[in-house]
Scaffold this motif. Structure first.
Motif, short mmCIF file in Angstrom:
data_model
loop_
_atom_site.label_atom_id
_atom_site.label_comp_id
_atom_site.label_asym_id
_atom_site.label_seq_id
_atom_site.Cartn_x
_atom_site.Cartn_y
_atom_site.Cartn_z
N VAL A 98 5.72 8.52 11.35
CA VAL A 98 5.87 7.08 11.08
C VAL A 98 7.14 6.73 10.31
CG1 VAL A 98 3.40 6.59 11.24
CG2 VAL A 98 4.37 7.18 9.01
N ARG A 99 7.79 7.73 9.73
CA ARG A 99 9.03 7.47 8.99
C ARG A 99 10.25 8.06 9.70
NH1 ARG A 99 9.69 4.02 4.40
NH2 ARG A 99 7.60 3.45 3.94
N VAL A 157 3.45 11.41 8.04
CA VAL A 157 4.70 10.78 7.57
C VAL A 157 5.90 11.02 8.50
CG1 VAL A 157 6.40 10.74 5.69
CG2 VAL A 157 3.96 10.62 5.16
N CYS A 208 4.23 1.60 7.54
CA CYS A 208 3.94 2.83 8.28
C CYS A 208 2.86 2.67 9.35
CB CYS A 208 3.54 3.93 7.30
SG CYS A 208 4.94 4.44 6.25
N GLN A 232 11.16 12.03 0.63
CA GLN A 232 9.96 12.86 0.87
C GLN A 232 10.21 14.30 0.47
OE1 GLN A 232 7.16 11.75 1.28
NE2 GLN A 232 7.36 9.77 2.28
N ASN A 261 7.34 2.84 -0.17
CA ASN A 261 6.87 1.53 0.25
C ASN A 261 7.06 0.50 -0.85
OD1 ASN A 261 6.16 1.91 2.88
ND2 ASN A 261 4.01 1.32 2.61
N THR A 285 2.29 -1.61 4.84
CA THR A 285 1.13 -0.72 4.97
C THR A 285 1.45 0.77 4.85
OG1 THR A 285 1.49 -0.59 7.35
CG2 THR A 285 0.05 -2.36 6.57
N CYS A 286 0.37 1.53 4.63
CA CYS A 286 0.42 3.00 4.52
C CYS A 286 -0.64 3.56 5.45
CB CYS A 286 0.10 3.38 3.08
SG CYS A 286 -0.16 5.15 2.83
N THR A 287 -0.39 4.71 6.04
CA THR A 287 -1.41 5.31 6.91
C THR A 287 -1.57 6.80 6.63
OG1 THR A 287 -2.11 5.57 9.20
CG2 THR A 287 0.27 5.60 8.82
N VAL A 288 -1.22 7.23 5.41
CA VAL A 288 -1.25 8.66 5.12
C VAL A 288 -2.68 9.21 5.12
CG1 VAL A 288 -1.29 8.61 2.57
CG2 VAL A 288 -0.05 10.42 3.76
N PHE A 348 0.87 -1.18 0.00
CA PHE A 348 0.00 0.00 0.00
C PHE A 348 0.91 1.23 0.00
CE2 PHE A 348 -1.97 -3.47 2.25
CZ PHE A 348 -3.27 -3.51 1.75
N GLY A 349 0.37 2.38 -0.46
CA GLY A 349 1.11 3.63 -0.26
C GLY A 349 2.04 4.04 -1.37
N CYS A 350 3.09 4.75 -0.99
CA CYS A 350 3.90 5.51 -1.95
C CYS A 350 5.06 4.71 -2.53
CB CYS A 350 4.42 6.76 -1.26
SG CYS A 350 5.57 6.41 0.08
#
Ligand code: SAH
Ligand code: SF4
Ligand code: F3S
Length: 470
Positions: A201-202, A198, A113, A233, A46, A78-81, A41-43
């Motif tokens: 979590v990063r 971000v 994330c 980023q 990831n 996973t992604c949580t943005v 998932f995500g960018c």
């Protein structure tokens, strides 16, 4: 690399070497080859991490599958943005639970994330206790060790680190495409835009050493890669914090100096740090693709200030127009968010004004999503759903109008395209990517995949072209 990073790399390499015999033992008991699947998932960061995770699974001897349903080992990166990324994951987890009831030996892992958020980590541990392994972005380098422990029979390995300064190099990678690759140049973010999770979590911004980046790209090129995308980023702050390190424009120049590399892209460029030097380097190096992703977020100076973006509406417009005039033919794409707390129709009018003046070639439009722990989430002036929908519709319509207008400009012209895959909808067609990041579908054999060929853009179909090889 730092001494401690070198030690960690050695340790993880030892674990990687142990993996095949551990997996073999399990496979001998089961009398079959075990399968694994990494769901991302995500960018782009990831996606790149997933290639590294898949590389480790593959070097252990797992047969990799696209789908999570039948895999013996499934890893969700996973992604949580935004909240919808989380919801998608929980859907997959529901299905994984059901298939684990049928096959109790199925292994389920969650990384990336989402588990870096303390609340989400608690939920995963308590409500989804069938998960066998959870780790985060800060300890992703320890995946070989966790995998050894799983294959030795351990379960419920739940390990998260609050922060890290570790950069572990040279672990195996299984690339999705043989001819193009992402390359991390930095990790984390220091900008703390008030809506964004971000940085939490990063972690803090950490740049890789330029010598390591160049070495990696030389290795990629020698294995057939023609196009690299440098990932961070905020690539414009590359090198901050490493004494004597080169700047991002200088790094770009050095990457272009690698003889066999044909195309260079990068993502993402924060408008506040985009220098004249960078514009000049793009202009003077034809290997650098004619595409700049320059996230606007909002066109309202008031909202931008509340978002902590460090530029005004006018500064953004001036910058984008300067880029357009210095680098002819460059495509500028962006991210726009609607529904930030306190946003009114007057703010949206400013955003529409920027879209009209800059004429973005394309834009991702997002609905603001409250992220726990961010300053914007606790504001009491959140925008009603009804207004958000109205804002979203007007921004989307405007973005699409200009994207179509921009795409028409190139109709009838011939450009080089890197052929990426067979066309999924028309048999006998392939899909190529232009330097400006647009896609063209044209008649061609799959043997063309991975080569750069000239294609005439016969017909613009909104956001892509139908073309013919010349
Ligand atoms: N570092 C990049 C963006 C990474 S996140 C930059 O600064 O441009 C990708 C995009 O997700 C952002 O550009 C933003 O438009 C969107 N985004 C981030 N947080 C969000 C949130 N809380 N709600 C909705 N969209 C968000
Ligand atoms: Fe998020 Fe802002 Fe960092 Fe981009 S620059 S990742 S939007 S905090
Ligand atoms: Fe998502 Fe993490 Fe990227 S939150 S957008 S996968 S950095």
């Amino acid at each position: 690399m730092k001494e401690s990073d070198i030690k960690e790399t050695q340790l993880q390499t030892e674990h990687i070497n142990e993996l095949p015999s551990l997996l073999n033992k399990v496979q001998n008991e089961k009398k079959r080859v075990l399968t694994a699947s990494v769901i991302t998932f995500g960018c782009q960061m990831n996606a790149r991490d997933s290639e590294k995770l898949a590389g480790i699974l593959s070097s252990a001897g797992f047969k990799l599958l696209e789908d999570d349903e039948d895999a013996d080992f499934v890893l969700y990166n996973t992604c949580t943005v935004r909240d919808n990324a989380n919801r998608k994951l929980y859907g997959h987890l529901g299905e994984a639970h059901a298939s684990k009831k049928k096959n109790p030996d199925k292994l389920v892992a969650v990384c990336g994330c989402l588990p870096q958020e303390p609340e989400a980590f608690e939920i995963l541990k308590k409500k989804y206790s069938f998960i066998d392994l959870i780790f985060g972005t800060h300890n992703i380098y320890a995946f070989p060790e966790y995998l050894c422990r799983l294959l030795s029979g351990e379960r419920h390995i739940y390990e998260i680190m609050d922060a890290t300064d570790r950069i572990v190099e040279d672990l195996p990678v299984l690339r999705k495409y043989p001819f193009k690759s992402g390359v991390n140049i930095m990790f984390g973010c220091n900008n703390f835009c008030t809506y964004c999770i971000v940085p939490y979590v990063r972690g803090r911004e950490r740049s890789r050493e330029s010598a390591d980046i160049i070495k990696e790209i030389e290795g990629l090129v020698s294995s057939g890669v023609k196009e690299v995308m440098l990932l961070g980023q905020n690539v414009n702050s590359y090198g901050n914090g490493i004494e004597g390190e080169i700047s991002f424009p200088e790094l770009l120049k050095r990457v272009c100096d690698i003889k066999e590399i044909e195309r260079v892209r990068f993502m993402t460029s924060h408008p506040k740090d985009l220098s004249d030097d960078l514009i000049k380097v793009i202009r003077d190096n034809t290997k650098i693709c004619r595409h700049l992703h320059l996230p606007l977020q909002s066109g309202s100076t008031r909202i931008l200030k509340e978002m902590n973006r460090h530029y005004s509406k006018e500064q953004f417009i001036d910058l984008a127009l300067k880029i357009r005039s210095e680098i002819p033919g460059i495509a500028i794409t962006t991210d726009i968010m609607v529904g930030f707390p306190s946003e009114t129709m007057a703010d949206i009018e400013d955003t529409l004004d920027v879209i009209r003046k800059v004429e973005f070639d394309n834009a991702f439009t997002f609905i603001y999503s409250k992220r726990m722990g961010t300053p914007a989430a606790v504001r009491d002036d959140q925008v009603s759903e009804e207004n958000v929908k109205m804002y979203f519709d007007s921004v989307l319509a405007c973005v699409q109008e200009y994207a179509k207008k921009r795409a028409l400009v190139w109709q009838g012209k011939t450009f080089d395209a890197l052929v990426e895959e067979e066309d999924s909808s028309t048999k006998g067609y392939v899909t190529g990517r232009l330097s400006n990041n647009m896609l063209v579908h044209f008649a061609g054999d799959k043997d063309l995949i991975g080569s750069i060929v000239p294609v005439k853009l016969d017909e613009c179909r909104g956001f892509y072209y139908i073309g013919s090889k010349v």
